[in-house]
Design an enzyme around this catalytic site. Structure first.
Site, mmCIF file in Angstrom:
data_model
loop_
_atom_site.group_PDB
_atom_site.id
_atom_site.type_symbol
_atom_site.label_atom_id
_atom_site.label_comp_id
_atom_site.label_asym_id
_atom_site.label_seq_id
_atom_site.Cartn_x
_atom_site.Cartn_y
_atom_site.Cartn_z
ATOM 1 C CG ASP A 310 3.346 14.158 27.423
ATOM 2 O OD1 ASP A 310 3.829 14.830 26.491
ATOM 3 O OD2 ASP A 310 3.383 12.908 27.443
ATOM 4 C CD GLU A 507 8.834 11.994 23.942
ATOM 5 O OE1 GLU A 507 8.153 10.958 23.978
ATOM 6 O OE2 GLU A 507 8.889 12.786 24.910
HETATM 7 C C1 GLC Z 1 5.432 10.992 25.531
HETATM 8 C C2 GLC Z 1 5.053 12.081 24.562
HETATM 9 C C3 GLC Z 1 3.599 12.093 24.176
HETATM 10 C C4 GLC Z 1 3.023 10.689 24.243
HETATM 11 C C5 GLC Z 1 3.093 10.214 25.676
HETATM 12 C C6 GLC Z 1 2.615 8.762 25.830
HETATM 13 O O1 GLC Z 1 6.383 11.467 26.448
HETATM 14 O O2 GLC Z 1 5.408 13.420 24.930
HETATM 15 O O3 GLC Z 1 3.521 12.633 22.851
HETATM 16 O O4 GLC Z 1 1.674 10.696 23.805
HETATM 17 O O5 GLC Z 1 4.399 10.325 26.233
HETATM 18 O O6 GLC Z 1 3.491 7.891 25.164
#
Ligand code: GLC
Length: 616
Positions: A310, A507
């Site tokens: 991530d 988030e």
């Molecule tokens: C974010 C998320 C993830 C996403 C990634 C790219 O922090 O946790 O779901 O795909 O970053 O944007």
């Protein structure tokens, strides 16, 4: 993913006659001298494992390390992509070209791809984006209901069709990798990502993994197909107190029973990539867990695709800022194949190279990661058709996709209360009063991950608000009055509709460790409407169940609309009976916030149980 034809480097140096012979040989299966000038990895008819092996044998260490590096477009020039041989680009939430149009996205994609093909071996790059409820970074794209609403539909076939529609809009901008679907099982509604979950039980997420074949088609090489991502592996929805990126304190048996099944289903359905969760399991960061990533996911489940970190997720491993040597080797040795850096790519590459040269990361691990990455690039057809297939660009925000989204909105509405048959409303009513901060607000009805990472209130992208849906549903003789706060309501109205709930978040910014009730504006609006004595219909626009038990007795009807996206007409279709409500709760509805977590089968007395939903 169908792509426009291009002329690879070797074709520019190999005489046309040879190319003709090669094509003839490829078509007839003939081998021998005719193909001598064409590397196996550039022979479309060759078996993909052979193409991967041929290419891998030609790659330098820099080529291989670059393939494992994913960088956000906001910090990467095409020239640096070439210089550092970057294998993947992404757009984090809201990271869009200045002119945020489908055409500009496609031009941007093609620019990066040209830079990738200018590297010594001409390995195409792969571009990732969070199209989690439509191609939601792109202004004008169709915005579908967020996953919690899709869970309420209990309609996997519909979700697969949505996956296909999203794949077409994503393909129309060149993008070939979607960081979706989220297969998280949200167990505590305090979690700011509850709306990204299809619901609180694994069976629902597993059923909605139908999104994966929607995105990937029958084959990744098919026209319009994009790479899907099952995320976030493993246990992101089970953290204590619903804290985002927190700690999931469960036995292995509970972890396997609650959070693993959707990933098992995703692997069974051939998902091409899996994204690792920021969260921890019993105090250990999943990004560093060789047991969960390699032994369980790649070994026991047999996952053969790409494991991607991530956003800067590896940086958290040693508790310090930045990606240290320890972070890098722990993550790569755990089984992560692509690192979403996403900014400090030069430092990351230097650290990764140092760890390999010091034999703290084996070449076998580097080659395994590259095999996985290259296999997906060959399967997508990127070597033959690397550029945007512009025939899909016109699908972005198309009428057909918006109609599909409206159907999803209809099916996602959950009718929770309907006293005295106040619903469906009469389309021929004399006077209707509409109020609430989310009645006329595309941003609120779309929620987070819309145009920007966090989303925002207001007219942020073209669509139909719930108020506009109501206005379009009633007869020409019906007077519809709208006032956000309910000012002006009186007993002369046939009914009042209050559209209230949450404003956008994403988030951890959506975590609610305290109360889960309505905000003061909504309370004041509802009190004003209630005082008029007019039948009151409440439409709740939220990413999760809210604590509304104390107010419910004052409402004649309640519809959970979730986060419907751009097609607010689907909500009106249910309110006026053009579509009879069929939605069922994807999450248990609390009586009070202090009950969290509250889930099906835990014996707690809910306000409305998982699976509840009325109809007309
Ligand atoms: C974010 C998320 C993830 C996403 C990634 C790219 O922090 O946790 O779901 O795909 O970053 O944007």
């Amino acid at each position: 993913m169908m792509r426009t034809q291009f002329s690879p480097l070797w074709r520019r140096v190999v005489p046309t006659a040879v190319v003709g012979a090669v094509v003839a040989a490829a078509l007839t299966g003939a081998s021998g001298a005719a193909q001598a000038g064409v590397p196996v990895y550039h022979r479309a008819a060759a078996a993909i494992p052979d193409r991967v092996s041929d290419l891998l044998a030609r790659m330098s260490l820099d080529d291989k390390l670059g393939q494992m590096t994913q960088v956000d477009r906001s910090v990467l020039t095409p020239a640096d992509l070439t210089t550092y041989r970057i294998g993947s680009v992404l757009s984090g939430g809201g990271s869009a070209p200045t002119s945020n149009t489908a055409q500009a996205w496609a031009d941007m994609y093609d620019g990066y791809q040209r830079a990738a093909l200018a590297t010594p071996l001409g390995i195409p790059m792969i571009y990732g984006v969070d199209a989690v409820h439509g191609h939601n970074n792109v202004r004008g794209a169709t915005i579908f209901p967020h996953n919690i609403g899709l869970g309420a539909t209990r309609d996997p076939a519909l979700v697969q069709r949505i996956g296909r529609a999203v794949a077409e809009e994503v393909s129309g901008t060149g993008i070939d990798w979607n960081f979706a679907p989220c297969l998280c099982v949200a167990r505590n509604d305090r979690w700011g990502r509850t709306y990204e979950s299809f619901g609180e039980v694994p069976e629902l997420a597993s059923a909605m993994a139908s999104y994966i074949p929607g995105l990937q088609g029958g084959s990744l090489a098919d026209s319009g197909s994009v790479l899907a991502t099952a995320k976030h592996y493993l246990g992101d929805g089970g953290t204590t107190n619903g804290t985002d990126q927190g700690d999931t304190q469960l036995s292995e048996q509970e972890l396997r029973a609650i959070h693993l099944p959707p990933f098992q289903e995703a692997v069974r359905r051939g998902v091409g990539s899996v994204m690792v969760s920021f969260s921890s399991w019993n105090g250990a960061k999943v990004h560093g867990s060789q047991y969960l990533i390699t032994t369980l996911l790649k070994g026991e489940l047999g996952f053969g695709g790409i494991v991607v970190s991530d956003w800067a997720g590896i940086d958290q491993l040693d508790g310090q800022t930045g990606a240290s040597g320890s972070d890098v080797r722990t993550a790569i040795n755990a089984g992560i194949d692509v690192v979403m850096v996403p900014y400090e790519y030069k430092a990351f590459l230097a650290t990764l190279r140092a760890e390999v040269l010091a034999n703290r990361i084996s070449m076998a691990r580097i080659d395994d990661a590259n095999r996985r990455i290259l296999t997906k690039k060959f399967e997508l057809g990127l070597f033959e058709r690397p550029y945007t297939d512009r025939s899909y660009t016109a699908t972005v925000g198309s009428a057909a996709h918006r109609e599909l989204a409206r159907q999803a909105v209809r099916e996602s509405q959950v009718l929770l209360k309907n006293d005295n048959g106040v619903l469906p409303l009469d389309k021929g009513a004399r006077k209707l009063f509409v109020a609430g901060k989310s009645a006329n607000d595309i941003g609120n009805q779309s929620g987070g991950w819309t145009i920007s990472w966090q989303g925002s209130s207001g007219a942020i992208t073209p669509g139909t608000t719930i108020l506009q849906g109501i206005q379009q549903s009633v007869s020409t003789s019906t007077a519809v009055t709208y006032n956000r706060t309910g000012t002006g309501i009186d007993a002369s109205y046939d009914a009042a509709i209050a559209v209230v709930g949450e404003t956008p978040y994403a988030e951890g910014q959506g975590d609610r460790p305290g109360g889960l009730g309505l905000d003061q504006e909504d309370i004041a609006t509802l009190n004003r409407l209630q005082a008029s004595g007019v039948p009151l219909v409440v439409v709740l626009v939220s990413g999760r169940p809210l604590d509304i038990a104390a107010q419910l007795s004052n409402w004649d009807a309640l519809v959970a609309a979730w986060l419907p996206g751009t097609e607010g007409g689907g909500v009106a279709d249910v309110l006026f009976g053009a579509y009879r409500p069929t939605g069922k709760l994807p999450s248990t509805w609390m009586r009070q916030a202090s009950q969290q977590p509250i889930n099906s089968g835990d014996g707690k007395a809910s306000l409305f149980p998982y699976g509840y939903g009325l109809s007309y």
